[in-house]
Design a protein around this motif. Structure first.
Motif, PDB file in Angstrom:
ATOM      1  N   LEU A  64       0.832  -1.209   0.000  1.00 62.45           N
ATOM      2  CA  LEU A  64       0.000   0.000   0.000  1.00 62.45           C
ATOM      3  C   LEU A  64       0.865   1.257   0.000  1.00 62.45           C
ATOM      4  CD1 LEU A  64      -2.768  -1.068   2.547  1.00 62.45           C
ATOM      5  CD2 LEU A  64      -3.074  -0.626   0.107  1.00 62.45           C
ATOM      6  N   GLY A  65       1.959   1.230   0.759  1.00 60.31           N
ATOM      7  CA  GLY A  65       2.870   2.369   0.738  1.00 60.31           C
ATOM      8  C   GLY A  65       3.508   2.572  -0.609  1.00 60.31           C
ATOM      9  N   ALA A  66       3.880   1.462  -1.261  1.00 59.48           N
ATOM     10  CA  ALA A  66       4.475   1.542  -2.592  1.00 59.48           C
ATOM     11  C   ALA A  66       3.483   2.108  -3.599  1.00 59.48           C
ATOM     12  CB  ALA A  66       4.948   0.155  -3.030  1.00 59.48           C
ATOM     13  N   TYR A  67       2.251   1.629  -3.555  1.00 64.78           N
ATOM     14  CA  TYR A  67       1.243   2.111  -4.500  1.00 64.78           C
ATOM     15  C   TYR A  67       0.785   3.528  -4.164  1.00 64.78           C
ATOM     16  CZ  TYR A  67       0.514  -1.731  -7.696  1.00 64.78           C
ATOM     17  OH  TYR A  67       0.676  -2.640  -8.702  1.00 64.78           O
ATOM     18  N   GLY A  68       0.861   3.905  -2.894  1.00 67.82           N
ATOM     19  CA  GLY A  68       0.554   5.292  -2.545  1.00 67.82           C
ATOM     20  C   GLY A  68       1.502   6.242  -3.241  1.00 67.82           C
ATOM     21  N   VAL A  69       2.802   5.906  -3.225  1.00 66.89           N
ATOM     22  CA  VAL A  69       3.797   6.723  -3.921  1.00 66.89           C
ATOM     23  C   VAL A  69       3.598   6.651  -5.424  1.00 66.89           C
ATOM     24  CG1 VAL A  69       6.262   6.916  -4.446  1.00 66.89           C
ATOM     25  CG2 VAL A  69       5.516   6.604  -2.088  1.00 66.89           C
ATOM     26  N   GLY A  70       3.357   5.449  -5.936  1.00 62.99           N
ATOM     27  CA  GLY A  70       3.198   5.278  -7.382  1.00 62.99           C
ATOM     28  C   GLY A  70       2.014   6.043  -7.943  1.00 62.99           C
ATOM     29  N   ILE A  71       0.871   5.910  -7.294  1.00 65.04           N
ATOM     30  CA  ILE A  71      -0.330   6.603  -7.765  1.00 65.04           C
ATOM     31  C   ILE A  71      -0.166   8.112  -7.653  1.00 65.04           C
ATOM     32  CG2 ILE A  71      -2.769   7.013  -7.255  1.00 65.04           C
ATOM     33  CD1 ILE A  71      -2.956   4.057  -6.429  1.00 65.04           C
ATOM     34  N   ALA A  72       0.358   8.576  -6.542  1.00 60.16           N
ATOM     35  CA  ALA A  72       0.515  10.015  -6.338  1.00 60.16           C
ATOM     36  C   ALA A  72       1.455  10.626  -7.374  1.00 60.16           C
ATOM     37  CB  ALA A  72       1.024  10.291  -4.924  1.00 60.16           C
ATOM     38  N   MET A  73       2.571   9.957  -7.657  1.00 58.57           N
ATOM     39  CA  MET A  73       3.573  10.532  -8.556  1.00 58.57           C
ATOM     40  C   MET A  73       3.218  10.352 -10.029  1.00 58.57           C
ATOM     41  SD  MET A  73       7.171   9.630  -6.640  1.00 58.57           S
ATOM     42  CE  MET A  73       8.079  10.761  -7.726  1.00 58.57           C
ATOM     43  N   MET A  82       4.566  13.750  -0.808  1.00 52.40           N
ATOM     44  CA  MET A  82       3.115  13.614  -0.731  1.00 52.40           C
ATOM     45  C   MET A  82       2.701  12.172  -0.994  1.00 52.40           C
ATOM     46  SD  MET A  82       2.003  16.468   0.242  1.00 52.40           S
ATOM     47  CE  MET A  82       0.264  16.092   0.049  1.00 52.40           C
ATOM     48  N   GLY A  83       3.444  11.497  -1.861  1.00 53.72           N
ATOM     49  CA  GLY A  83       3.170  10.087  -2.109  1.00 53.72           C
ATOM     50  C   GLY A  83       3.383   9.247  -0.864  1.00 53.72           C
ATOM     51  N   VAL A  88       1.005   6.192   3.635  1.00 51.26           N
ATOM     52  CA  VAL A  88       0.809   6.005   5.076  1.00 51.26           C
ATOM     53  C   VAL A  88      -0.675   6.060   5.427  1.00 51.26           C
ATOM     54  CG1 VAL A  88       1.157   7.092   7.320  1.00 51.26           C
ATOM     55  CG2 VAL A  88       3.095   6.781   5.785  1.00 51.26           C
ATOM     56  N   ILE A  89      -1.391   7.001   4.822  1.00 56.34           N
ATOM     57  CA  ILE A  89      -2.834   7.106   5.079  1.00 56.34           C
ATOM     58  C   ILE A  89      -3.545   5.819   4.670  1.00 56.34           C
ATOM     59  CG2 ILE A  89      -4.961   8.288   4.391  1.00 56.34           C
ATOM     60  CD1 ILE A  89      -3.293  10.863   4.170  1.00 56.34           C
ATOM     61  N   LEU A  90      -3.203   5.291   3.484  1.00 58.63           N
ATOM     62  CA  LEU A  90      -3.799   4.031   3.030  1.00 58.63           C
ATOM     63  C   LEU A  90      -3.518   2.906   4.028  1.00 58.63           C
ATOM     64  CD1 LEU A  90      -2.979   4.016  -0.809  1.00 58.63           C
ATOM     65  CD2 LEU A  90      -5.201   4.378   0.267  1.00 58.63           C
ATOM     66  N   ALA A  91      -2.268   2.829   4.493  1.00 63.52           N
ATOM     67  CA  ALA A  91      -1.881   1.755   5.415  1.00 63.52           C
ATOM     68  C   ALA A  91      -2.605   1.875   6.748  1.00 63.52           C
ATOM     69  CB  ALA A  91      -0.369   1.772   5.624  1.00 63.52           C
ATOM     70  N   VAL A  92      -2.718   3.092   7.271  1.00 65.21           N
ATOM     71  CA  VAL A  92      -3.370   3.291   8.569  1.00 65.21           C
ATOM     72  C   VAL A  92      -4.858   2.967   8.482  1.00 65.21           C
ATOM     73  CG1 VAL A  92      -4.018   5.017  10.284  1.00 65.21           C
ATOM     74  CG2 VAL A  92      -1.683   4.962   9.402  1.00 65.21           C
ATOM     75  N   ILE A 205       2.608   1.826   9.452  1.00 69.42           N
ATOM     76  CA  ILE A 205       3.210   3.093   9.038  1.00 69.42           C
ATOM     77  C   ILE A 205       4.635   2.883   8.557  1.00 69.42           C
ATOM     78  CG2 ILE A 205       4.073   5.310   9.897  1.00 69.42           C
ATOM     79  CD1 ILE A 205       1.570   5.434  11.673  1.00 69.42           C
ATOM     80  N   PHE A 206       5.441   2.170   9.345  1.00 71.38           N
ATOM     81  CA  PHE A 206       6.838   1.961   8.969  1.00 71.38           C
ATOM     82  C   PHE A 206       6.963   1.049   7.750  1.00 71.38           C
ATOM     83  CE2 PHE A 206       7.400   3.158  13.499  1.00 71.38           C
ATOM     84  CZ  PHE A 206       8.171   4.283  13.273  1.00 71.38           C
ATOM     85  N   SER A 207       6.094   0.049   7.665  1.00 68.52           N
ATOM     86  CA  SER A 207       6.116  -0.830   6.496  1.00 68.52           C
ATOM     87  C   SER A 207       5.738  -0.058   5.233  1.00 68.52           C
ATOM     88  CB  SER A 207       5.155  -2.007   6.706  1.00 68.52           C
ATOM     89  OG  SER A 207       5.522  -2.770   7.830  1.00 68.52           O
ATOM     90  N   ALA A 208       4.748   0.828   5.342  1.00 70.02           N
ATOM     91  CA  ALA A 208       4.314   1.612   4.192  1.00 70.02           C
ATOM     92  C   ALA A 208       5.405   2.583   3.737  1.00 70.02           C
ATOM     93  CB  ALA A 208       3.040   2.380   4.539  1.00 70.02           C
TER      94      ALA A 208
END
Length: 315
Positions: A64-73, A82-83, A88-92, A205-208
């Protein structure tokens, strides 16, 4: 922790921070991978080592952390920072929504329930157009390994300081009480559900963050690699090998096992795949509490330490 040990840790930390100045490109890349694995092991240590809930689903947070960065960027043209926040928001959110029902389970029931999380998330992401479906996402390249190395090291320091805080906080004492006797913790007034969900979210959070850094580093993202179930095995083995429920155990375990695995992969490729299986057997049978416990008790008991563990498992 005595003064000499603190000084030793600071010296090692400074040497690691300065590694990009004297290390080769290969060493720096190996350092990034090792540091991120150490972050994952330290994150698992919060829920598995201190709360005593052996989660097999932390790689879902990583993805989820990886895709958060990917989608945002890629999709929204947002900056990397911001990614990371989005991931982190997705993971939490995922940890809270899933943790409330799943963390009511205990022992192997909880482990089984979390085992399929990464595969479920991979299947979901494979059908989401925003995430690139099965094709994946290609992030803008940034050829700056020293930057990713320092980010990974900083994240590991933050995760370790958080674990250190757990050993001295009411929240951490509550998690330890849950690990030792959950029914007793309830009697003592610990809100076990809230504590477990918060620990699950903190580990997420840390994993994301580790997943987000790794995604931008390799610049390519697909469901299979982002939600790789073998990451669960690696982070658990590294934490258990080093010493679950300790501050530095997961880091030591990650560094040692990463180095040995890299050596076997390059020198003895035919048995590299069996390495982590052998580590599981050794860790569970000979030193179930990890290297940290060996270092603490071996001086007193000597080789009887290992014999006692073998007898305990009736082997």
């Amino acid at each position: 922790m005595n003064t000499s040990r603190i000084l030793l840790i600071l010296v090692i930390l400074v040497a690691l921070a300065l590694l990009p100045l004297y290390g080769s490109d290969t060493i720096i890349q190996f350092g990034i991978s090792t540091l991120l694995l150490a972050v994952l092991a330290q994150g698992w240590n919060i829920i598995g080592g201190y709360a005593g809930y052996p989660s097999f689903g932390n790689s879902a947070f990583y993805g989820l952390g990886a895709y958060g960065v990917g989608i945002a960027m890629v999709q929204w043209q947002m900056p990397f920072a911001m990614g990371l926040v989005f991931g982190v928001i997705l993971a939490v959110v995922f940890a809270i929504c899933l943790g409330i029902p799943v963390l009511r389970l205990k022992g192997h029931y909880f482990a089984i329930a979390t085992l399929a999380l990464a595969q479920v998330m991979a299947a979901i992401v494979s059908n989401v157009a925003l995430a690139g479906q099965n094709i994946g996402l290609v992030l803008p390249p940034l050829n700056n390994d020293p930057l990713f190395y320092e980010l990974s090291l900083g994240l590991l320091v933050a995760a370790t300081l958080t674990v250190w805080w757990l050993t001295r906080s009411r929240f951490g004492f509550g998690l330890i009480a849950i690990r030792e006797n959950e029914e007793g913790a309830v009697v003592m007034g610990v809100d076990t559900t809230r504590y477990k969900v918060l620990a699950f979210a903190l580990a997420g959070i840390f994993s994301a963050l580790a997943g987000g850094i790794h995604a931008y580093w390799i610049t390519f993202l697909d469901p299979e690699s982002a939600f790789d179930i073998t990451l669960n095995v690696k982070m658990i083995i590294m934490a258990v090998f080093g010493g679950p429920g300790t501050i530095l155990g997961p880091i030591v375990g990650s560094f040692i096992l990463s180095a040995l695995s890299e050596f076997l992969s390059s020198e003895v490729t035919s048995i590299a795949g069996l390495f982590f299986g052998a580590v599981i057997v050794i860790a569970v049978v000979l030193m179930p509490r990890g290297l940290a416990d060996v270092a603490r008790r071996f001086r007193q008991t000597g080789w009887r330490y290992f014999i006692e563990n073998i007898r305990m498992h009736r082997l």
